[in-house]
Design an enzyme around this catalytic site. Structure first.
Site, short mmCIF file in Angstrom:
data_model
loop_
_atom_site.label_atom_id
_atom_site.label_comp_id
_atom_site.label_asym_id
_atom_site.label_seq_id
_atom_site.Cartn_x
_atom_site.Cartn_y
_atom_site.Cartn_z
N ASP A 30 39.96 36.17 35.44
CA ASP A 30 41.21 35.92 36.16
C ASP A 30 42.21 35.42 35.12
O ASP A 30 41.90 35.36 33.93
CB ASP A 30 41.00 34.89 37.29
CG ASP A 30 41.91 35.18 38.48
OD1 ASP A 30 43.13 35.22 38.27
OD2 ASP A 30 41.40 35.41 39.59
N HIS B 265 46.36 39.57 37.47
CA HIS B 265 45.47 38.42 37.18
C HIS B 265 44.84 38.58 35.80
O HIS B 265 43.66 38.27 35.62
CB HIS B 265 44.38 38.30 38.25
CG HIS B 265 44.88 37.73 39.55
ND1 HIS B 265 44.97 36.39 39.80
CD2 HIS B 265 45.36 38.34 40.67
CE1 HIS B 265 45.44 36.18 41.03
NE2 HIS B 265 45.71 37.36 41.57
N GLU C 225 47.53 41.17 44.21
CA GLU C 225 48.64 40.30 43.85
C GLU C 225 49.40 40.70 42.58
O GLU C 225 49.82 39.83 41.82
CB GLU C 225 48.15 38.85 43.72
CG GLU C 225 47.70 38.30 45.05
CD GLU C 225 47.32 36.81 44.99
OE1 GLU C 225 47.51 36.14 46.00
OE2 GLU C 225 46.84 36.33 43.94
C1 TNX Z 1 44.38 34.58 46.80
S1 TNX Z 1 42.23 36.59 47.46
C2 TNX Z 1 43.80 35.18 45.69
C3 TNX Z 1 43.05 34.37 44.71
C4 TNX Z 1 43.19 32.91 44.99
C5 TNX Z 1 43.03 32.65 46.47
C6 TNX Z 1 43.08 31.20 46.83
C7 TNX Z 1 42.82 37.24 46.31
C8 TNX Z 1 42.37 38.59 46.21
N1 TNX Z 1 43.69 36.55 45.53
O1 TNX Z 1 43.45 34.68 43.40
O2 TNX Z 1 42.25 32.21 44.26
O3 TNX Z 1 44.06 33.33 47.17
O4 TNX Z 1 42.79 31.00 48.17
#
Ligand code: TNX
Length: 634
Positions: free
Chosen positions: A308, A379, A444
């Site tokens: 990450d 990420h 994301e």
């Molecule tokens: C969203 S779930 C994210 C993570 C975070 C999490 C915290 C996802 C695919 N992405 O990177 O750690 O929320 O709740």
């Protein structure tokens, strides 16, 4: 103690309110010419107003300030500053500064003690109990609860032994489960052995090819008979026996069946649990222990979130930088600054390839498949820190940042070396992880990622791609081809479908943003595992009480909600077959230690495990609440 940082949040002015910080000098010397750094999930946005301090830097959850006044802070005196223009209102006591340190003019760092975030608008209430007392329906310790059980209690054997003539493979399996129980409960009596002893009861194994892949049946009489068609089924039967034996050691309300039958099979094929080892590193031994916990809950998939923004944890022989620069954070490392819960000292953590192989072997011995995850294209801040040639040199710094606040953190699809690195990573991972699944992230990416990279713009022009998400899809289709060439099924988060997506054949997507998204993906033809934050994210706070621990964006997620949530609830009948199962996710931004893990993961891991195994009509929250108390922690 030398310095103490207090912080408080006040709801005014709307919408996000004001965050106030006070640093008190408890040393014997005046404090001057210094910077204050802190890590906080509540972040200061570009558009903010800060009073009493100058904002020097931010990188994701890392913030650095200096006082506006050059006057020294005398011993016993304080410096207060406050800010409006934060990313969102905090929900809980741990939503602001978690750790802090002072950096003196000579570059030395001194850790600062940090208090809870106070709610300056109202007095918080005490968190409610997470579990009711509950009650048993039958006096047997079993979690997940079996789908058919009709048994009468009797006295428990001292130990269960292998009947004469038991095959060596079954003897081994008994002892694997016995060792699992002993690791989870080191002070408890043993449950299985090979030979008869006074007070022991014989166990016979039979093969019944009419039973489904993971199913088992246990008949209780003077002897015990365990039937299954596969090793998986036999293992689950042994775990059920071990749990019932353990119940009789630990709680007088539990006994062991004298007569009767358990006829059991899981509700879903995919019963997963994910663990984020990037945000905070979990040691090799801790990972083995997590796998033991999953086995005890009859979960069958360990989703290992190995990379990450905060760190790359999987040794790749061809790119040692990934687990060197890419796995080290510290106050003196400009590319990888300390993040949520870190102090100033540098920290490095990764798994060697031998360790990862040993994790796979350990998991396989317990019937668990290990699926690695390599986050692409977003990420990826740690990758870009480790291999700077993957960055377009002409893309302005800080030109886009996604929801978690890392600037320019996505792999650039226009740089051919990006694909060379990924090919090599997938090659090496394929020699370690026999799983047919590789998870490639996909979540994301900032809505405006790459739009200031001249290389990316040229590629978009050449390929006729409109916007970030069409470019993302172009990238992901290449990744899919790489995985198919290696015989792997591509797994990813739900945003993979954005911008056109990838072919649904041999693709499995995890619906995390909300339950509805799972149905939308199935309508597009994808197979889906349901992991919605609102039920299955174990980092979420468990109540809306300010004093509770956890993250807030999808919360609160009380254990009862994780338990009762019906993942296939609104799935139309014709799409049910594409809903492959359920999974809990353990995201670890907030988990700076094992105590946090235990506070948030339990009892919800058990709740998701029972929801994954036990049919809807056999779920019973009060029975679960009574049973789950016997379960072990990390
Ligand atoms: C969203 S779930 C994210 C993570 C975070 C999490 C915290 C996802 C695919 N992405 O990177 O750690 O929320 O709740």
């Amino acid at each position: 103690m030398t310095y103490f940082l207090e912080n408080a949040w006040h709801p005014a002015p709307a919408p996000e309110g004001t965050w106030t910080m006070t640093l008190t000098n408890l040393s014997d010397k005046p404090l001057s010419d210094f910077k204050l750094s802190l890590t906080s999930i509540t972040r200061i946005m570009t558009d903010h107003e800060l009073t009493g301090a100058t904002f020097l830097r931010r990188d994701a959850n890392f913030h650095e300030f200096a006082p506006t006044s050059a006057d020294p802070i005398a011993p016993g005196e304080s410096w207060t500053f406050y800010v409006t223009g934060i990313n969102r209102s905090p929900y809980h006591r741990n939503d602001a500064a978690k750790t802090a340190w002072v950096t003196h003019a000579d570059g030395t760092h001194v850790a600062v003690q940090v208090g809870d975030l106070m709610h300056a608008g109202a007095a918080p209430v005490r968190p409610k109990p997470r579990l009711p007392e509950g009650r048993l329906t039958l006096p047997f310790a079993l979690l997940p609860w079996p789908n058919t059980i009709d048994a009468a209690p009797g006295s428990a054997p001292v130990i269960i032994h292998a009947a004469d003539g038991t095959a060596i493979a079954d003897k081994r399996l008994m002892l694997v489960v016995d060792a699992l129980h002993a690791r989870l409960f080191p002070a408890a009596r043993r449950v299985f052995q090979l030979s008869a002893a006074p007070g022991s009861r014989a166990l016979h194994f039979v093969t019944d090819t009419t039973l489904a892949n993971e199913a088992y049946r246990i008949d209780f009489a003077d002897d015990i008979t365990l039937a299954a068609s596969t090793e998986k089924g036999r293992r689950y039967g042994l775990i059920a026996l071990a749990q019932m034996m353990h119940g009789t050691f630990s709680d007088p309300e539990f006994s062991f069946p004298a007569t009767g039958e358990i006829d059991d099979a899981p509700r879903y094929d995919w019963r997963g649990c994910h663990l984020d080892v990037s945000r905070h590193f979990w040691t090799y031994d801790e990972v083995l222990r997590v796998i033991d916990l999953l086995a005890w809950h009859k979960l069958n998939t360990f989703h290992w979130h190995l990379t990450d923004d905060e760190g790359w944890r999987a040794e790749i022989l061809a790119y040692p930088a990934l687990t060197d620069a890419g796995a080290t954070r510290g106050a003196d490392i400009a590319q990888m600054l300390p993040q949520l819960g870190d102090g100033p000292q540098s920290k490095r953590g990764y798994y060697t390839q031998d360790e990862m192989r040993a994790v796979v072997t350990h998991a396989a011995s317990l019937g668990i498949d290990v699926m690695p995850e390599i986050e692409t294209p977003g990420h990826a801040a740690a990758v870009l820190a480790a291999i700077p040639s993957l960055v377009d040199p002409d893309e302005p710094k800080d030109s886009y940042f996604p929801v978690q606040g890392y600037f320019n953190n996505a792999l650039n699809p226009a740089i051919p070396e990006t694909f060379d690195v990924l090919e090599t990573v997938f090659d090496e991972l394929s020699t370690i992880f026999p799983s047919k699944y590789i998870h490639i992230g996909g979540d994301e990416v900032a809505h405006n990622a790459w739009l200031t990279s001249p290389m990316a713009l040229a590629l978009m022009e050449k390929e006729g791609l409109q916007g970030t998400f069409e470019l993302q899809s172009w990238f992901l289709r290449k990744i899919k081809t790489m995985l198919s060439a290696r015989g792997k099924v591509m797994v990813g988060w739900n945003e993979i479908a954005h911008g056109g997506g990838v072919p649904p054949e041999d693709t499995l997507l995890m619906a995390w943003e909300n339950p509805k998204v799972g149905i939308e993906l199935a309508e597009k033809g994808y197979d889906v595992v349901m992991t919605p934050g609102q039920a299955y994210y174990l980092d979420m706070v468990q109540s809306d009480d300010w004093l509770d621990n956890g993250a807030g964006w999808a919360g609160p997620v009380p254990p009862e909600q994780s338990y009762n949530y019906e993942a296939e609830g609104d799935f139309p009948a014709e799409l049910r077959g594409q809903m492959r199962g359920v999974q809990s996710c353990i995201w670890c931004e907030h988990y700076s230690n094992r105590h946090w893990f235990n506070d948030l993961v339990f009892p919800r891991l058990g709740a998701v495990a029972e929801a994954a195994w036990t049919q809807k009509e056999n779920k019973d929250w009060l029975r679960f609440a009574r049973q789950v108390r016997l379960h072990p922690e990390l």
